[in-house]
Design a protein around this motif. Structure first.
Motif, PDB file in Angstrom:
ATOM      1  N   ALA A 169       2.772  -1.033   5.275  1.00  0.00           N
ATOM      2  CA  ALA A 169       1.362  -1.436   5.320  1.00  0.00           C
ATOM      3  C   ALA A 169       0.453  -0.333   4.790  1.00  0.00           C
ATOM      4  O   ALA A 169      -0.517  -0.603   4.064  1.00  0.00           O
ATOM      5  N   ALA A 170       0.766   0.917   5.130  1.00  0.00           N
ATOM      6  CA  ALA A 170      -0.087   2.042   4.719  1.00  0.00           C
ATOM      7  C   ALA A 170      -0.077   2.237   3.208  1.00  0.00           C
ATOM      8  O   ALA A 170      -1.135   2.389   2.581  1.00  0.00           O
TER       9      ALA A 170
ATOM     10  N   ALA B  72      -1.744  -0.768   1.368  1.00  0.00           N
ATOM     11  CA  ALA B  72      -3.204  -0.716   1.441  1.00  0.00           C
ATOM     12  C   ALA B  72      -3.762   0.383   0.537  1.00  0.00           C
ATOM     13  O   ALA B  72      -4.767   0.179  -0.155  1.00  0.00           O
ATOM     14  N   ARG B  73      -3.108   1.533   0.531  1.00  0.00           N
ATOM     15  CA  ARG B  73      -3.607   2.668  -0.267  1.00  0.00           C
ATOM     16  C   ARG B  73      -3.567   2.377  -1.760  1.00  0.00           C
ATOM     17  O   ARG B  73      -4.444   2.790  -2.520  1.00  0.00           O
TER      18      ARG B  73
ATOM     19  N   GLY C  26      -3.291  -0.810  -3.125  1.00  0.00           N
ATOM     20  CA  GLY C  26      -3.768  -2.139  -3.465  1.00  0.00           C
ATOM     21  C   GLY C  26      -2.679  -3.107  -3.882  1.00  0.00           C
ATOM     22  O   GLY C  26      -2.862  -3.905  -4.810  1.00  0.00           O
TER      23      GLY C  26
ATOM     24  N   ASP D 167       0.225  -6.049  -2.497  1.00  0.00           N
ATOM     25  CA  ASP D 167       0.607  -6.925  -1.400  1.00  0.00           C
ATOM     26  C   ASP D 167       1.918  -6.439  -0.787  1.00  0.00           C
ATOM     27  O   ASP D 167       2.863  -6.098  -1.510  1.00  0.00           O
ATOM     28  N   SER D 168       1.989  -6.398   0.540  1.00  0.00           N
ATOM     29  CA  SER D 168       3.179  -5.876   1.221  1.00  0.00           C
ATOM     30  C   SER D 168       4.438  -6.647   0.852  1.00  0.00           C
ATOM     31  O   SER D 168       5.500  -6.059   0.616  1.00  0.00           O
TER      32      SER D 168
END
Length: 310
Positions: A84-85, A88-89, A91, A93-94
């Motif tokens: 997730a980190a 998010a950093r 940009g 999608d997981s």
């Protein structure tokens, strides 16, 4: 303690777009020319056979990913939080990141993935029940092996339909020269099963070995062991929605397989052969330790420990 380093390195490679181990090592050198991340050790790290011991590797890793978190966090975080980190950093999608990670280093890990050749598919599983309420009966489960992340690129999902609800466990498949190993964990609880099977042989029509765990339905926890047979199905959709659970006493595995599209010649002889395999070592086929036997030993050692405490 550092955990899940191989998966984290694959996710890192996926988010950076590096293709080979050399590319990944070069990325580490770009942030620190004197990094302790080197090709020789990285090979073991990516196979899950070792993990970096120098804290500087994790510090370089945090700089490489441009994270606010520390190197210690990278080492100790669980895989979900790490994914997730970095998603998010950067940009991304997981789910897409995990998909890319599963494709990393395919060429260089050909030998490891080749060890699982032919295992993918759906299996009908038969073993002896561990629950005292169904002593001596067969229990049927469904196992699906699919491509997934990890060194060998295989993930297993095992399910049983029990009177208390549907049980589903998921985990990695670890084929090796001396056996095939599965460590399965309940996605919604704390149940765990471990399977140790004979190495697969082509065309992988059936697998067999031991399953170890604890009875899910019963008044007491009992470490349990049973032999298990996994019969591969030609059609994964066969019997969908009617899977698993305790079979009536005296049930025929051969007859059950007919309902799944596998009609064997001489079914009576096949049933005798399968029963002999599953019933070895005990009358009901399951090997269990009576809790009272262990408690008696526990009492001896607890008393000795407490008498000599301090």
């Amino acid at each position: 303690m550092a955990q899940q380093i191989a998966q984290k390195l694959r996710l890192t490679s996926a988010v950076l777009g590096t293709v080979t181990r050399k590319d990944l090592a070069a990325a580490f050198r770009a942030v620190n020319p004197n990094t302790a991340f080197d090709l020789g050790r990285a090979d073991k790290w990516l196979q899950g056979r070792a993990r970096p011991r120098q804290m500087s590797v994790y510090d370089d890793w945090a700089r490489l990913l441009e994270l606010e978190q520390s190197g210690a966090w990278i080492a100790e975080s669980d895989l979900r939080a790490f994914t997730a980190a970095i998603a998010a950093r950067h940009g991304v999608d997981s789910a897409e990141l995990e998909r890319r990670a599963g494709m990393q280093f395919d060429a260089s890990s050909h030998d490891e993935r080749g060890a699982g050749s032919g295992l993918a598919g759906t299996y009908a599983c038969y073993s002896r029940a561990w629950s005292p309420y169904y002593r001596g009966q067969l229990i049927k489960g469904r196992l699906s092996i699919e491509a997934g992340p990890g060194v060998h690129g295989l993930t297993a999902t095992y399910g049983e339909t029990l009177p208390t609800g549907h049980l589903q466990l998921v985990g990695p498949v670890m084929p090796a020269k001396r056996g095939v190993y599965l460590h399965l964990k309940d996605v919604g609880g704390d149940t765990q099963f471990f399977l140790c099977l004979f190495p697969q042989t082509q065309p992988v029509s059936v697998l067999g070995g031991y399953m170890c765990g604890s009875a899910v339905i019963g008044p007491e926890a009992q470490p349990s062991l049973t032999r298990i047979l996994l019969v591969r199905l030609r059609d994964a959709a066969t019997g969908a929605g009617t899977w698993g659970g305790y079979l009536p006493a005296g049930s025929s595995i051969a007859a059950d397989l007919v309902s799944l599209g596998i009609g064997l010649e001489h079914p009576e002889a096949v049933d005798r052969q399968l029963d002999r395999f599953l019933d070895a070592y005990s009358d009901d086929g399951a090997i269990q330790i009576p809790p009272g036997e262990f408690r008696a030993i526990l009492d001896v050692f607890d008393r000795h420990w407490l008498q000599h405490a301090g």
